[in-house]
Design an enzyme around this catalytic site. Structure first.
Site, short mmCIF file in Angstrom:
data_model
loop_
_atom_site.label_atom_id
_atom_site.label_comp_id
_atom_site.label_asym_id
_atom_site.label_seq_id
_atom_site.Cartn_x
_atom_site.Cartn_y
_atom_site.Cartn_z
N ASP A 427 0.76 -0.96 0.09
CA ASP A 427 -0.14 -0.13 -0.05
C ASP A 427 0.82 1.18 0.13
OD1 ASP A 427 -1.60 1.94 0.54
OD2 ASP A 427 -2.94 0.78 1.95
N HIS A 428 0.82 1.90 -1.13
CA HIS A 428 1.74 3.21 -1.16
C HIS A 428 1.41 4.38 0.00
CE1 HIS A 428 5.05 5.26 -3.17
NE2 HIS A 428 4.64 4.61 -4.46
N ARG A 429 0.25 4.15 0.37
CA ARG A 429 0.05 5.06 1.59
C ARG A 429 0.69 5.02 2.81
NH1 ARG A 429 -6.41 4.09 1.97
NH2 ARG A 429 -5.30 1.90 1.91
#
Length: 457
Positions: A427-429
């Site tokens: 998850d790039h968050r």
């Protein structure tokens, strides 16, 4: 939902009356009452909302009713003590009021979590026992059990028997105490049909177009004239998988990176461990799990989830390691809680026991939720790589491809080595490429040089 009793049948306390399939399990539903079945609420295959009654049972009483029955004659009446909080799972809340007015006895499945959504297409619900513990309820075949009921623990075994047309009362169980196992049903199916039991699920042909089209089959076309489409209802665990993966794809901006790694040293390490301790073998998956735990200690950003409502990232204190497992009912992810506290040998034992229970359908729903990081060995399907979907609400998933012989340069010389492709979907968050790349590189280095793993545990 599949009934095992019919209106007019006499049931005993704890007798299984219905089998329903929840989103996570197939579980028997026992009746907490003895008496005569007055009504069945819901047809087979119907969606039953959580909290609705499933069955009405008339309580047997002894004595003279309206002066028309001789003493000792067993009669039935649709009454219960006022204030009884009995539900279909568990034995209720006890008797409160002492009012003389009696009401029909209803055994209902009640939602313990407060969820407002309906049960699955087979009528699932979750009900609390007297102690408040949640119990999942599931689906079963019609027909009341008799005195010669077979010893069957696993709902998967019962379903397999139905699909293969095997009468369980004729099967001799090979398990402890005579419990009928899956292998017993498969053997009985071979005896009946003379064909191997391949485990293929039965699908119902539903005409989606006219039965005949007038089209003549082309040369070599195996389809008969008028072949029908197969329509498969998206229910039960299949629906849950679809909903969860769709949500993951909608909400998580995922990225996949991958690297090839020389696993020759890891396989040699495993062989040395098992040669020294043959009574407690270690699987290659257990070694990958140990490597993941080492990587998550160094990069805890990946052992996290995003709380969208609170607009925050929550890093978990412990690693609850999910292991993707393919079963007859679909893909499930059983969870090993606080996996970082286990030794490698303990990890291997827990992995073996957990995946076996998952494939047998014996894991409670609580064991299938709450993971913080998932390990997916898709190499068992003979594929090299994948870009998997993250198991929502987790933040990352490590995939392992098959381990095969490939040309590899070692100390400037070309050699044949055992090579696998590792992929990390994240998850790039929760992190950027530097953290994700560092984690994957650490995993690959430990695969190629197991001594590095020893130095970090």
């Amino acid at each position: 939902m599949q009934w095992r009793v019919a209106v007019g049948d006499t049931v005993t306390v704890d007798q299984t009356v219905v089998e329903v399939e929840t989103a996570k399990a197939v579980v028997d539903v026992p009746c907490p009452y003895a008496g005569r079945v007055v009504a069945l609420h819901g047809a087979e295959g119907e969606v039953r909302p959580v909290g609705q009654p499933l069955i009405t049972v008339a309580e047997p009483v002894t004595g003279r009713v309206d002066g028309g029955d001789p003493p000792g004659h067993a009669v039935y009446r649709e009454e219960e003590r006022a204030g009884s909080g009995n539900v279909l799972i568990g034995y209720g809340t006890g008797h409160g009021s002492s009012r003389r007015r009696r009401r029909p006895r209803l055994a209902a499945a009640t939602d313990a979590s407060g969820a407002s959504d309906a049960a699955t297409a087979s009528g699932a619900a979750v009900a609390p026992s007297a102690a408040g513990r949640q119990v999942a309820v599931a689906d079963r075949e019609p027909g009341p059990p008799g005195p010669a009921q077979p010893l069957v623990i696993s709902p998967i075994v019962r379903r397999l028997a139905r699909e293969r047309g095997v009468d369980l009362t004729t099967v001799r169980g090979s398990g402890p105490g005579g419990v009928v196992r899956r292998a017993d049903v498969e053997a009985a199916a071979r005896d009946v049909t003379g064909a191997p039991a391949d485990g293929t699920a039965r699908l119902t042909a539903v005409p989606n177009r006219p039965a005949t089209t007038g089209r003549q089959p082309a040369p070599g076309d195996p389809r008969p004239v008028g072949a029908q489409d197969l329509v498969i209802p998206l229910t039960g665990i299949r629906r849950t998988i679809a909903d969860k993966l769709s949500r993951s794809r909608r909400e998580i901006p995922e990225v996949t990176i991958w690297v090839d790694a020389d696993a020759t040293g890891l396989l040699e390490t495993r062989a040395a461990i098992n040669a020294a301790r043959p009574d407690r073998p270690v699987s290659i998956l257990a070694l990958f799990a140990r490597i993941c735990l080492s990587g998550l200690r160094r990069y805890p950003q990946l052992n996290a989830r995003v709380d969208t409502e609170g607009q925050r990232i929550v890093q978990s204190a412990g690693v609850h390691l999910g292991i993707a497992a393919q079963t007859d009912r679909g893909l499930v992810v059983p969870v090993l809680r606080d996996a970082e506290r286990l030794t490698t040998t303990e990890l291997a034992a827990e992995l073996a026991a957990t995946t076996a229970a998952a494939r047998a359908g014996e894991l409670p729903p609580a064991r299938l939720t709450g993971g913080t990081f998932t390990l997916n060995n898709y190499g068992v399907f003979g594929v090299d790589g994948s870009t998997p979907i993250i198991n929502h609400p987790e933040a990352a998933l490590l995939g392992i491809g098959r381990i095969v012989d490939k040309p590899w340069v070692v100390d400037g010389q070309l050699a044949v080595r055992k090579v696998t492709q590792l992929s990390l979907t994240f998850d790039h968050r929760v992190c950027d490429g530097g953290v994700a790349g560092g984690f994957l590189r650490h995993v690959a280095d430990c695969v190629e040089q197991p001594a590095l793993l020893i130095a970090t545990v």
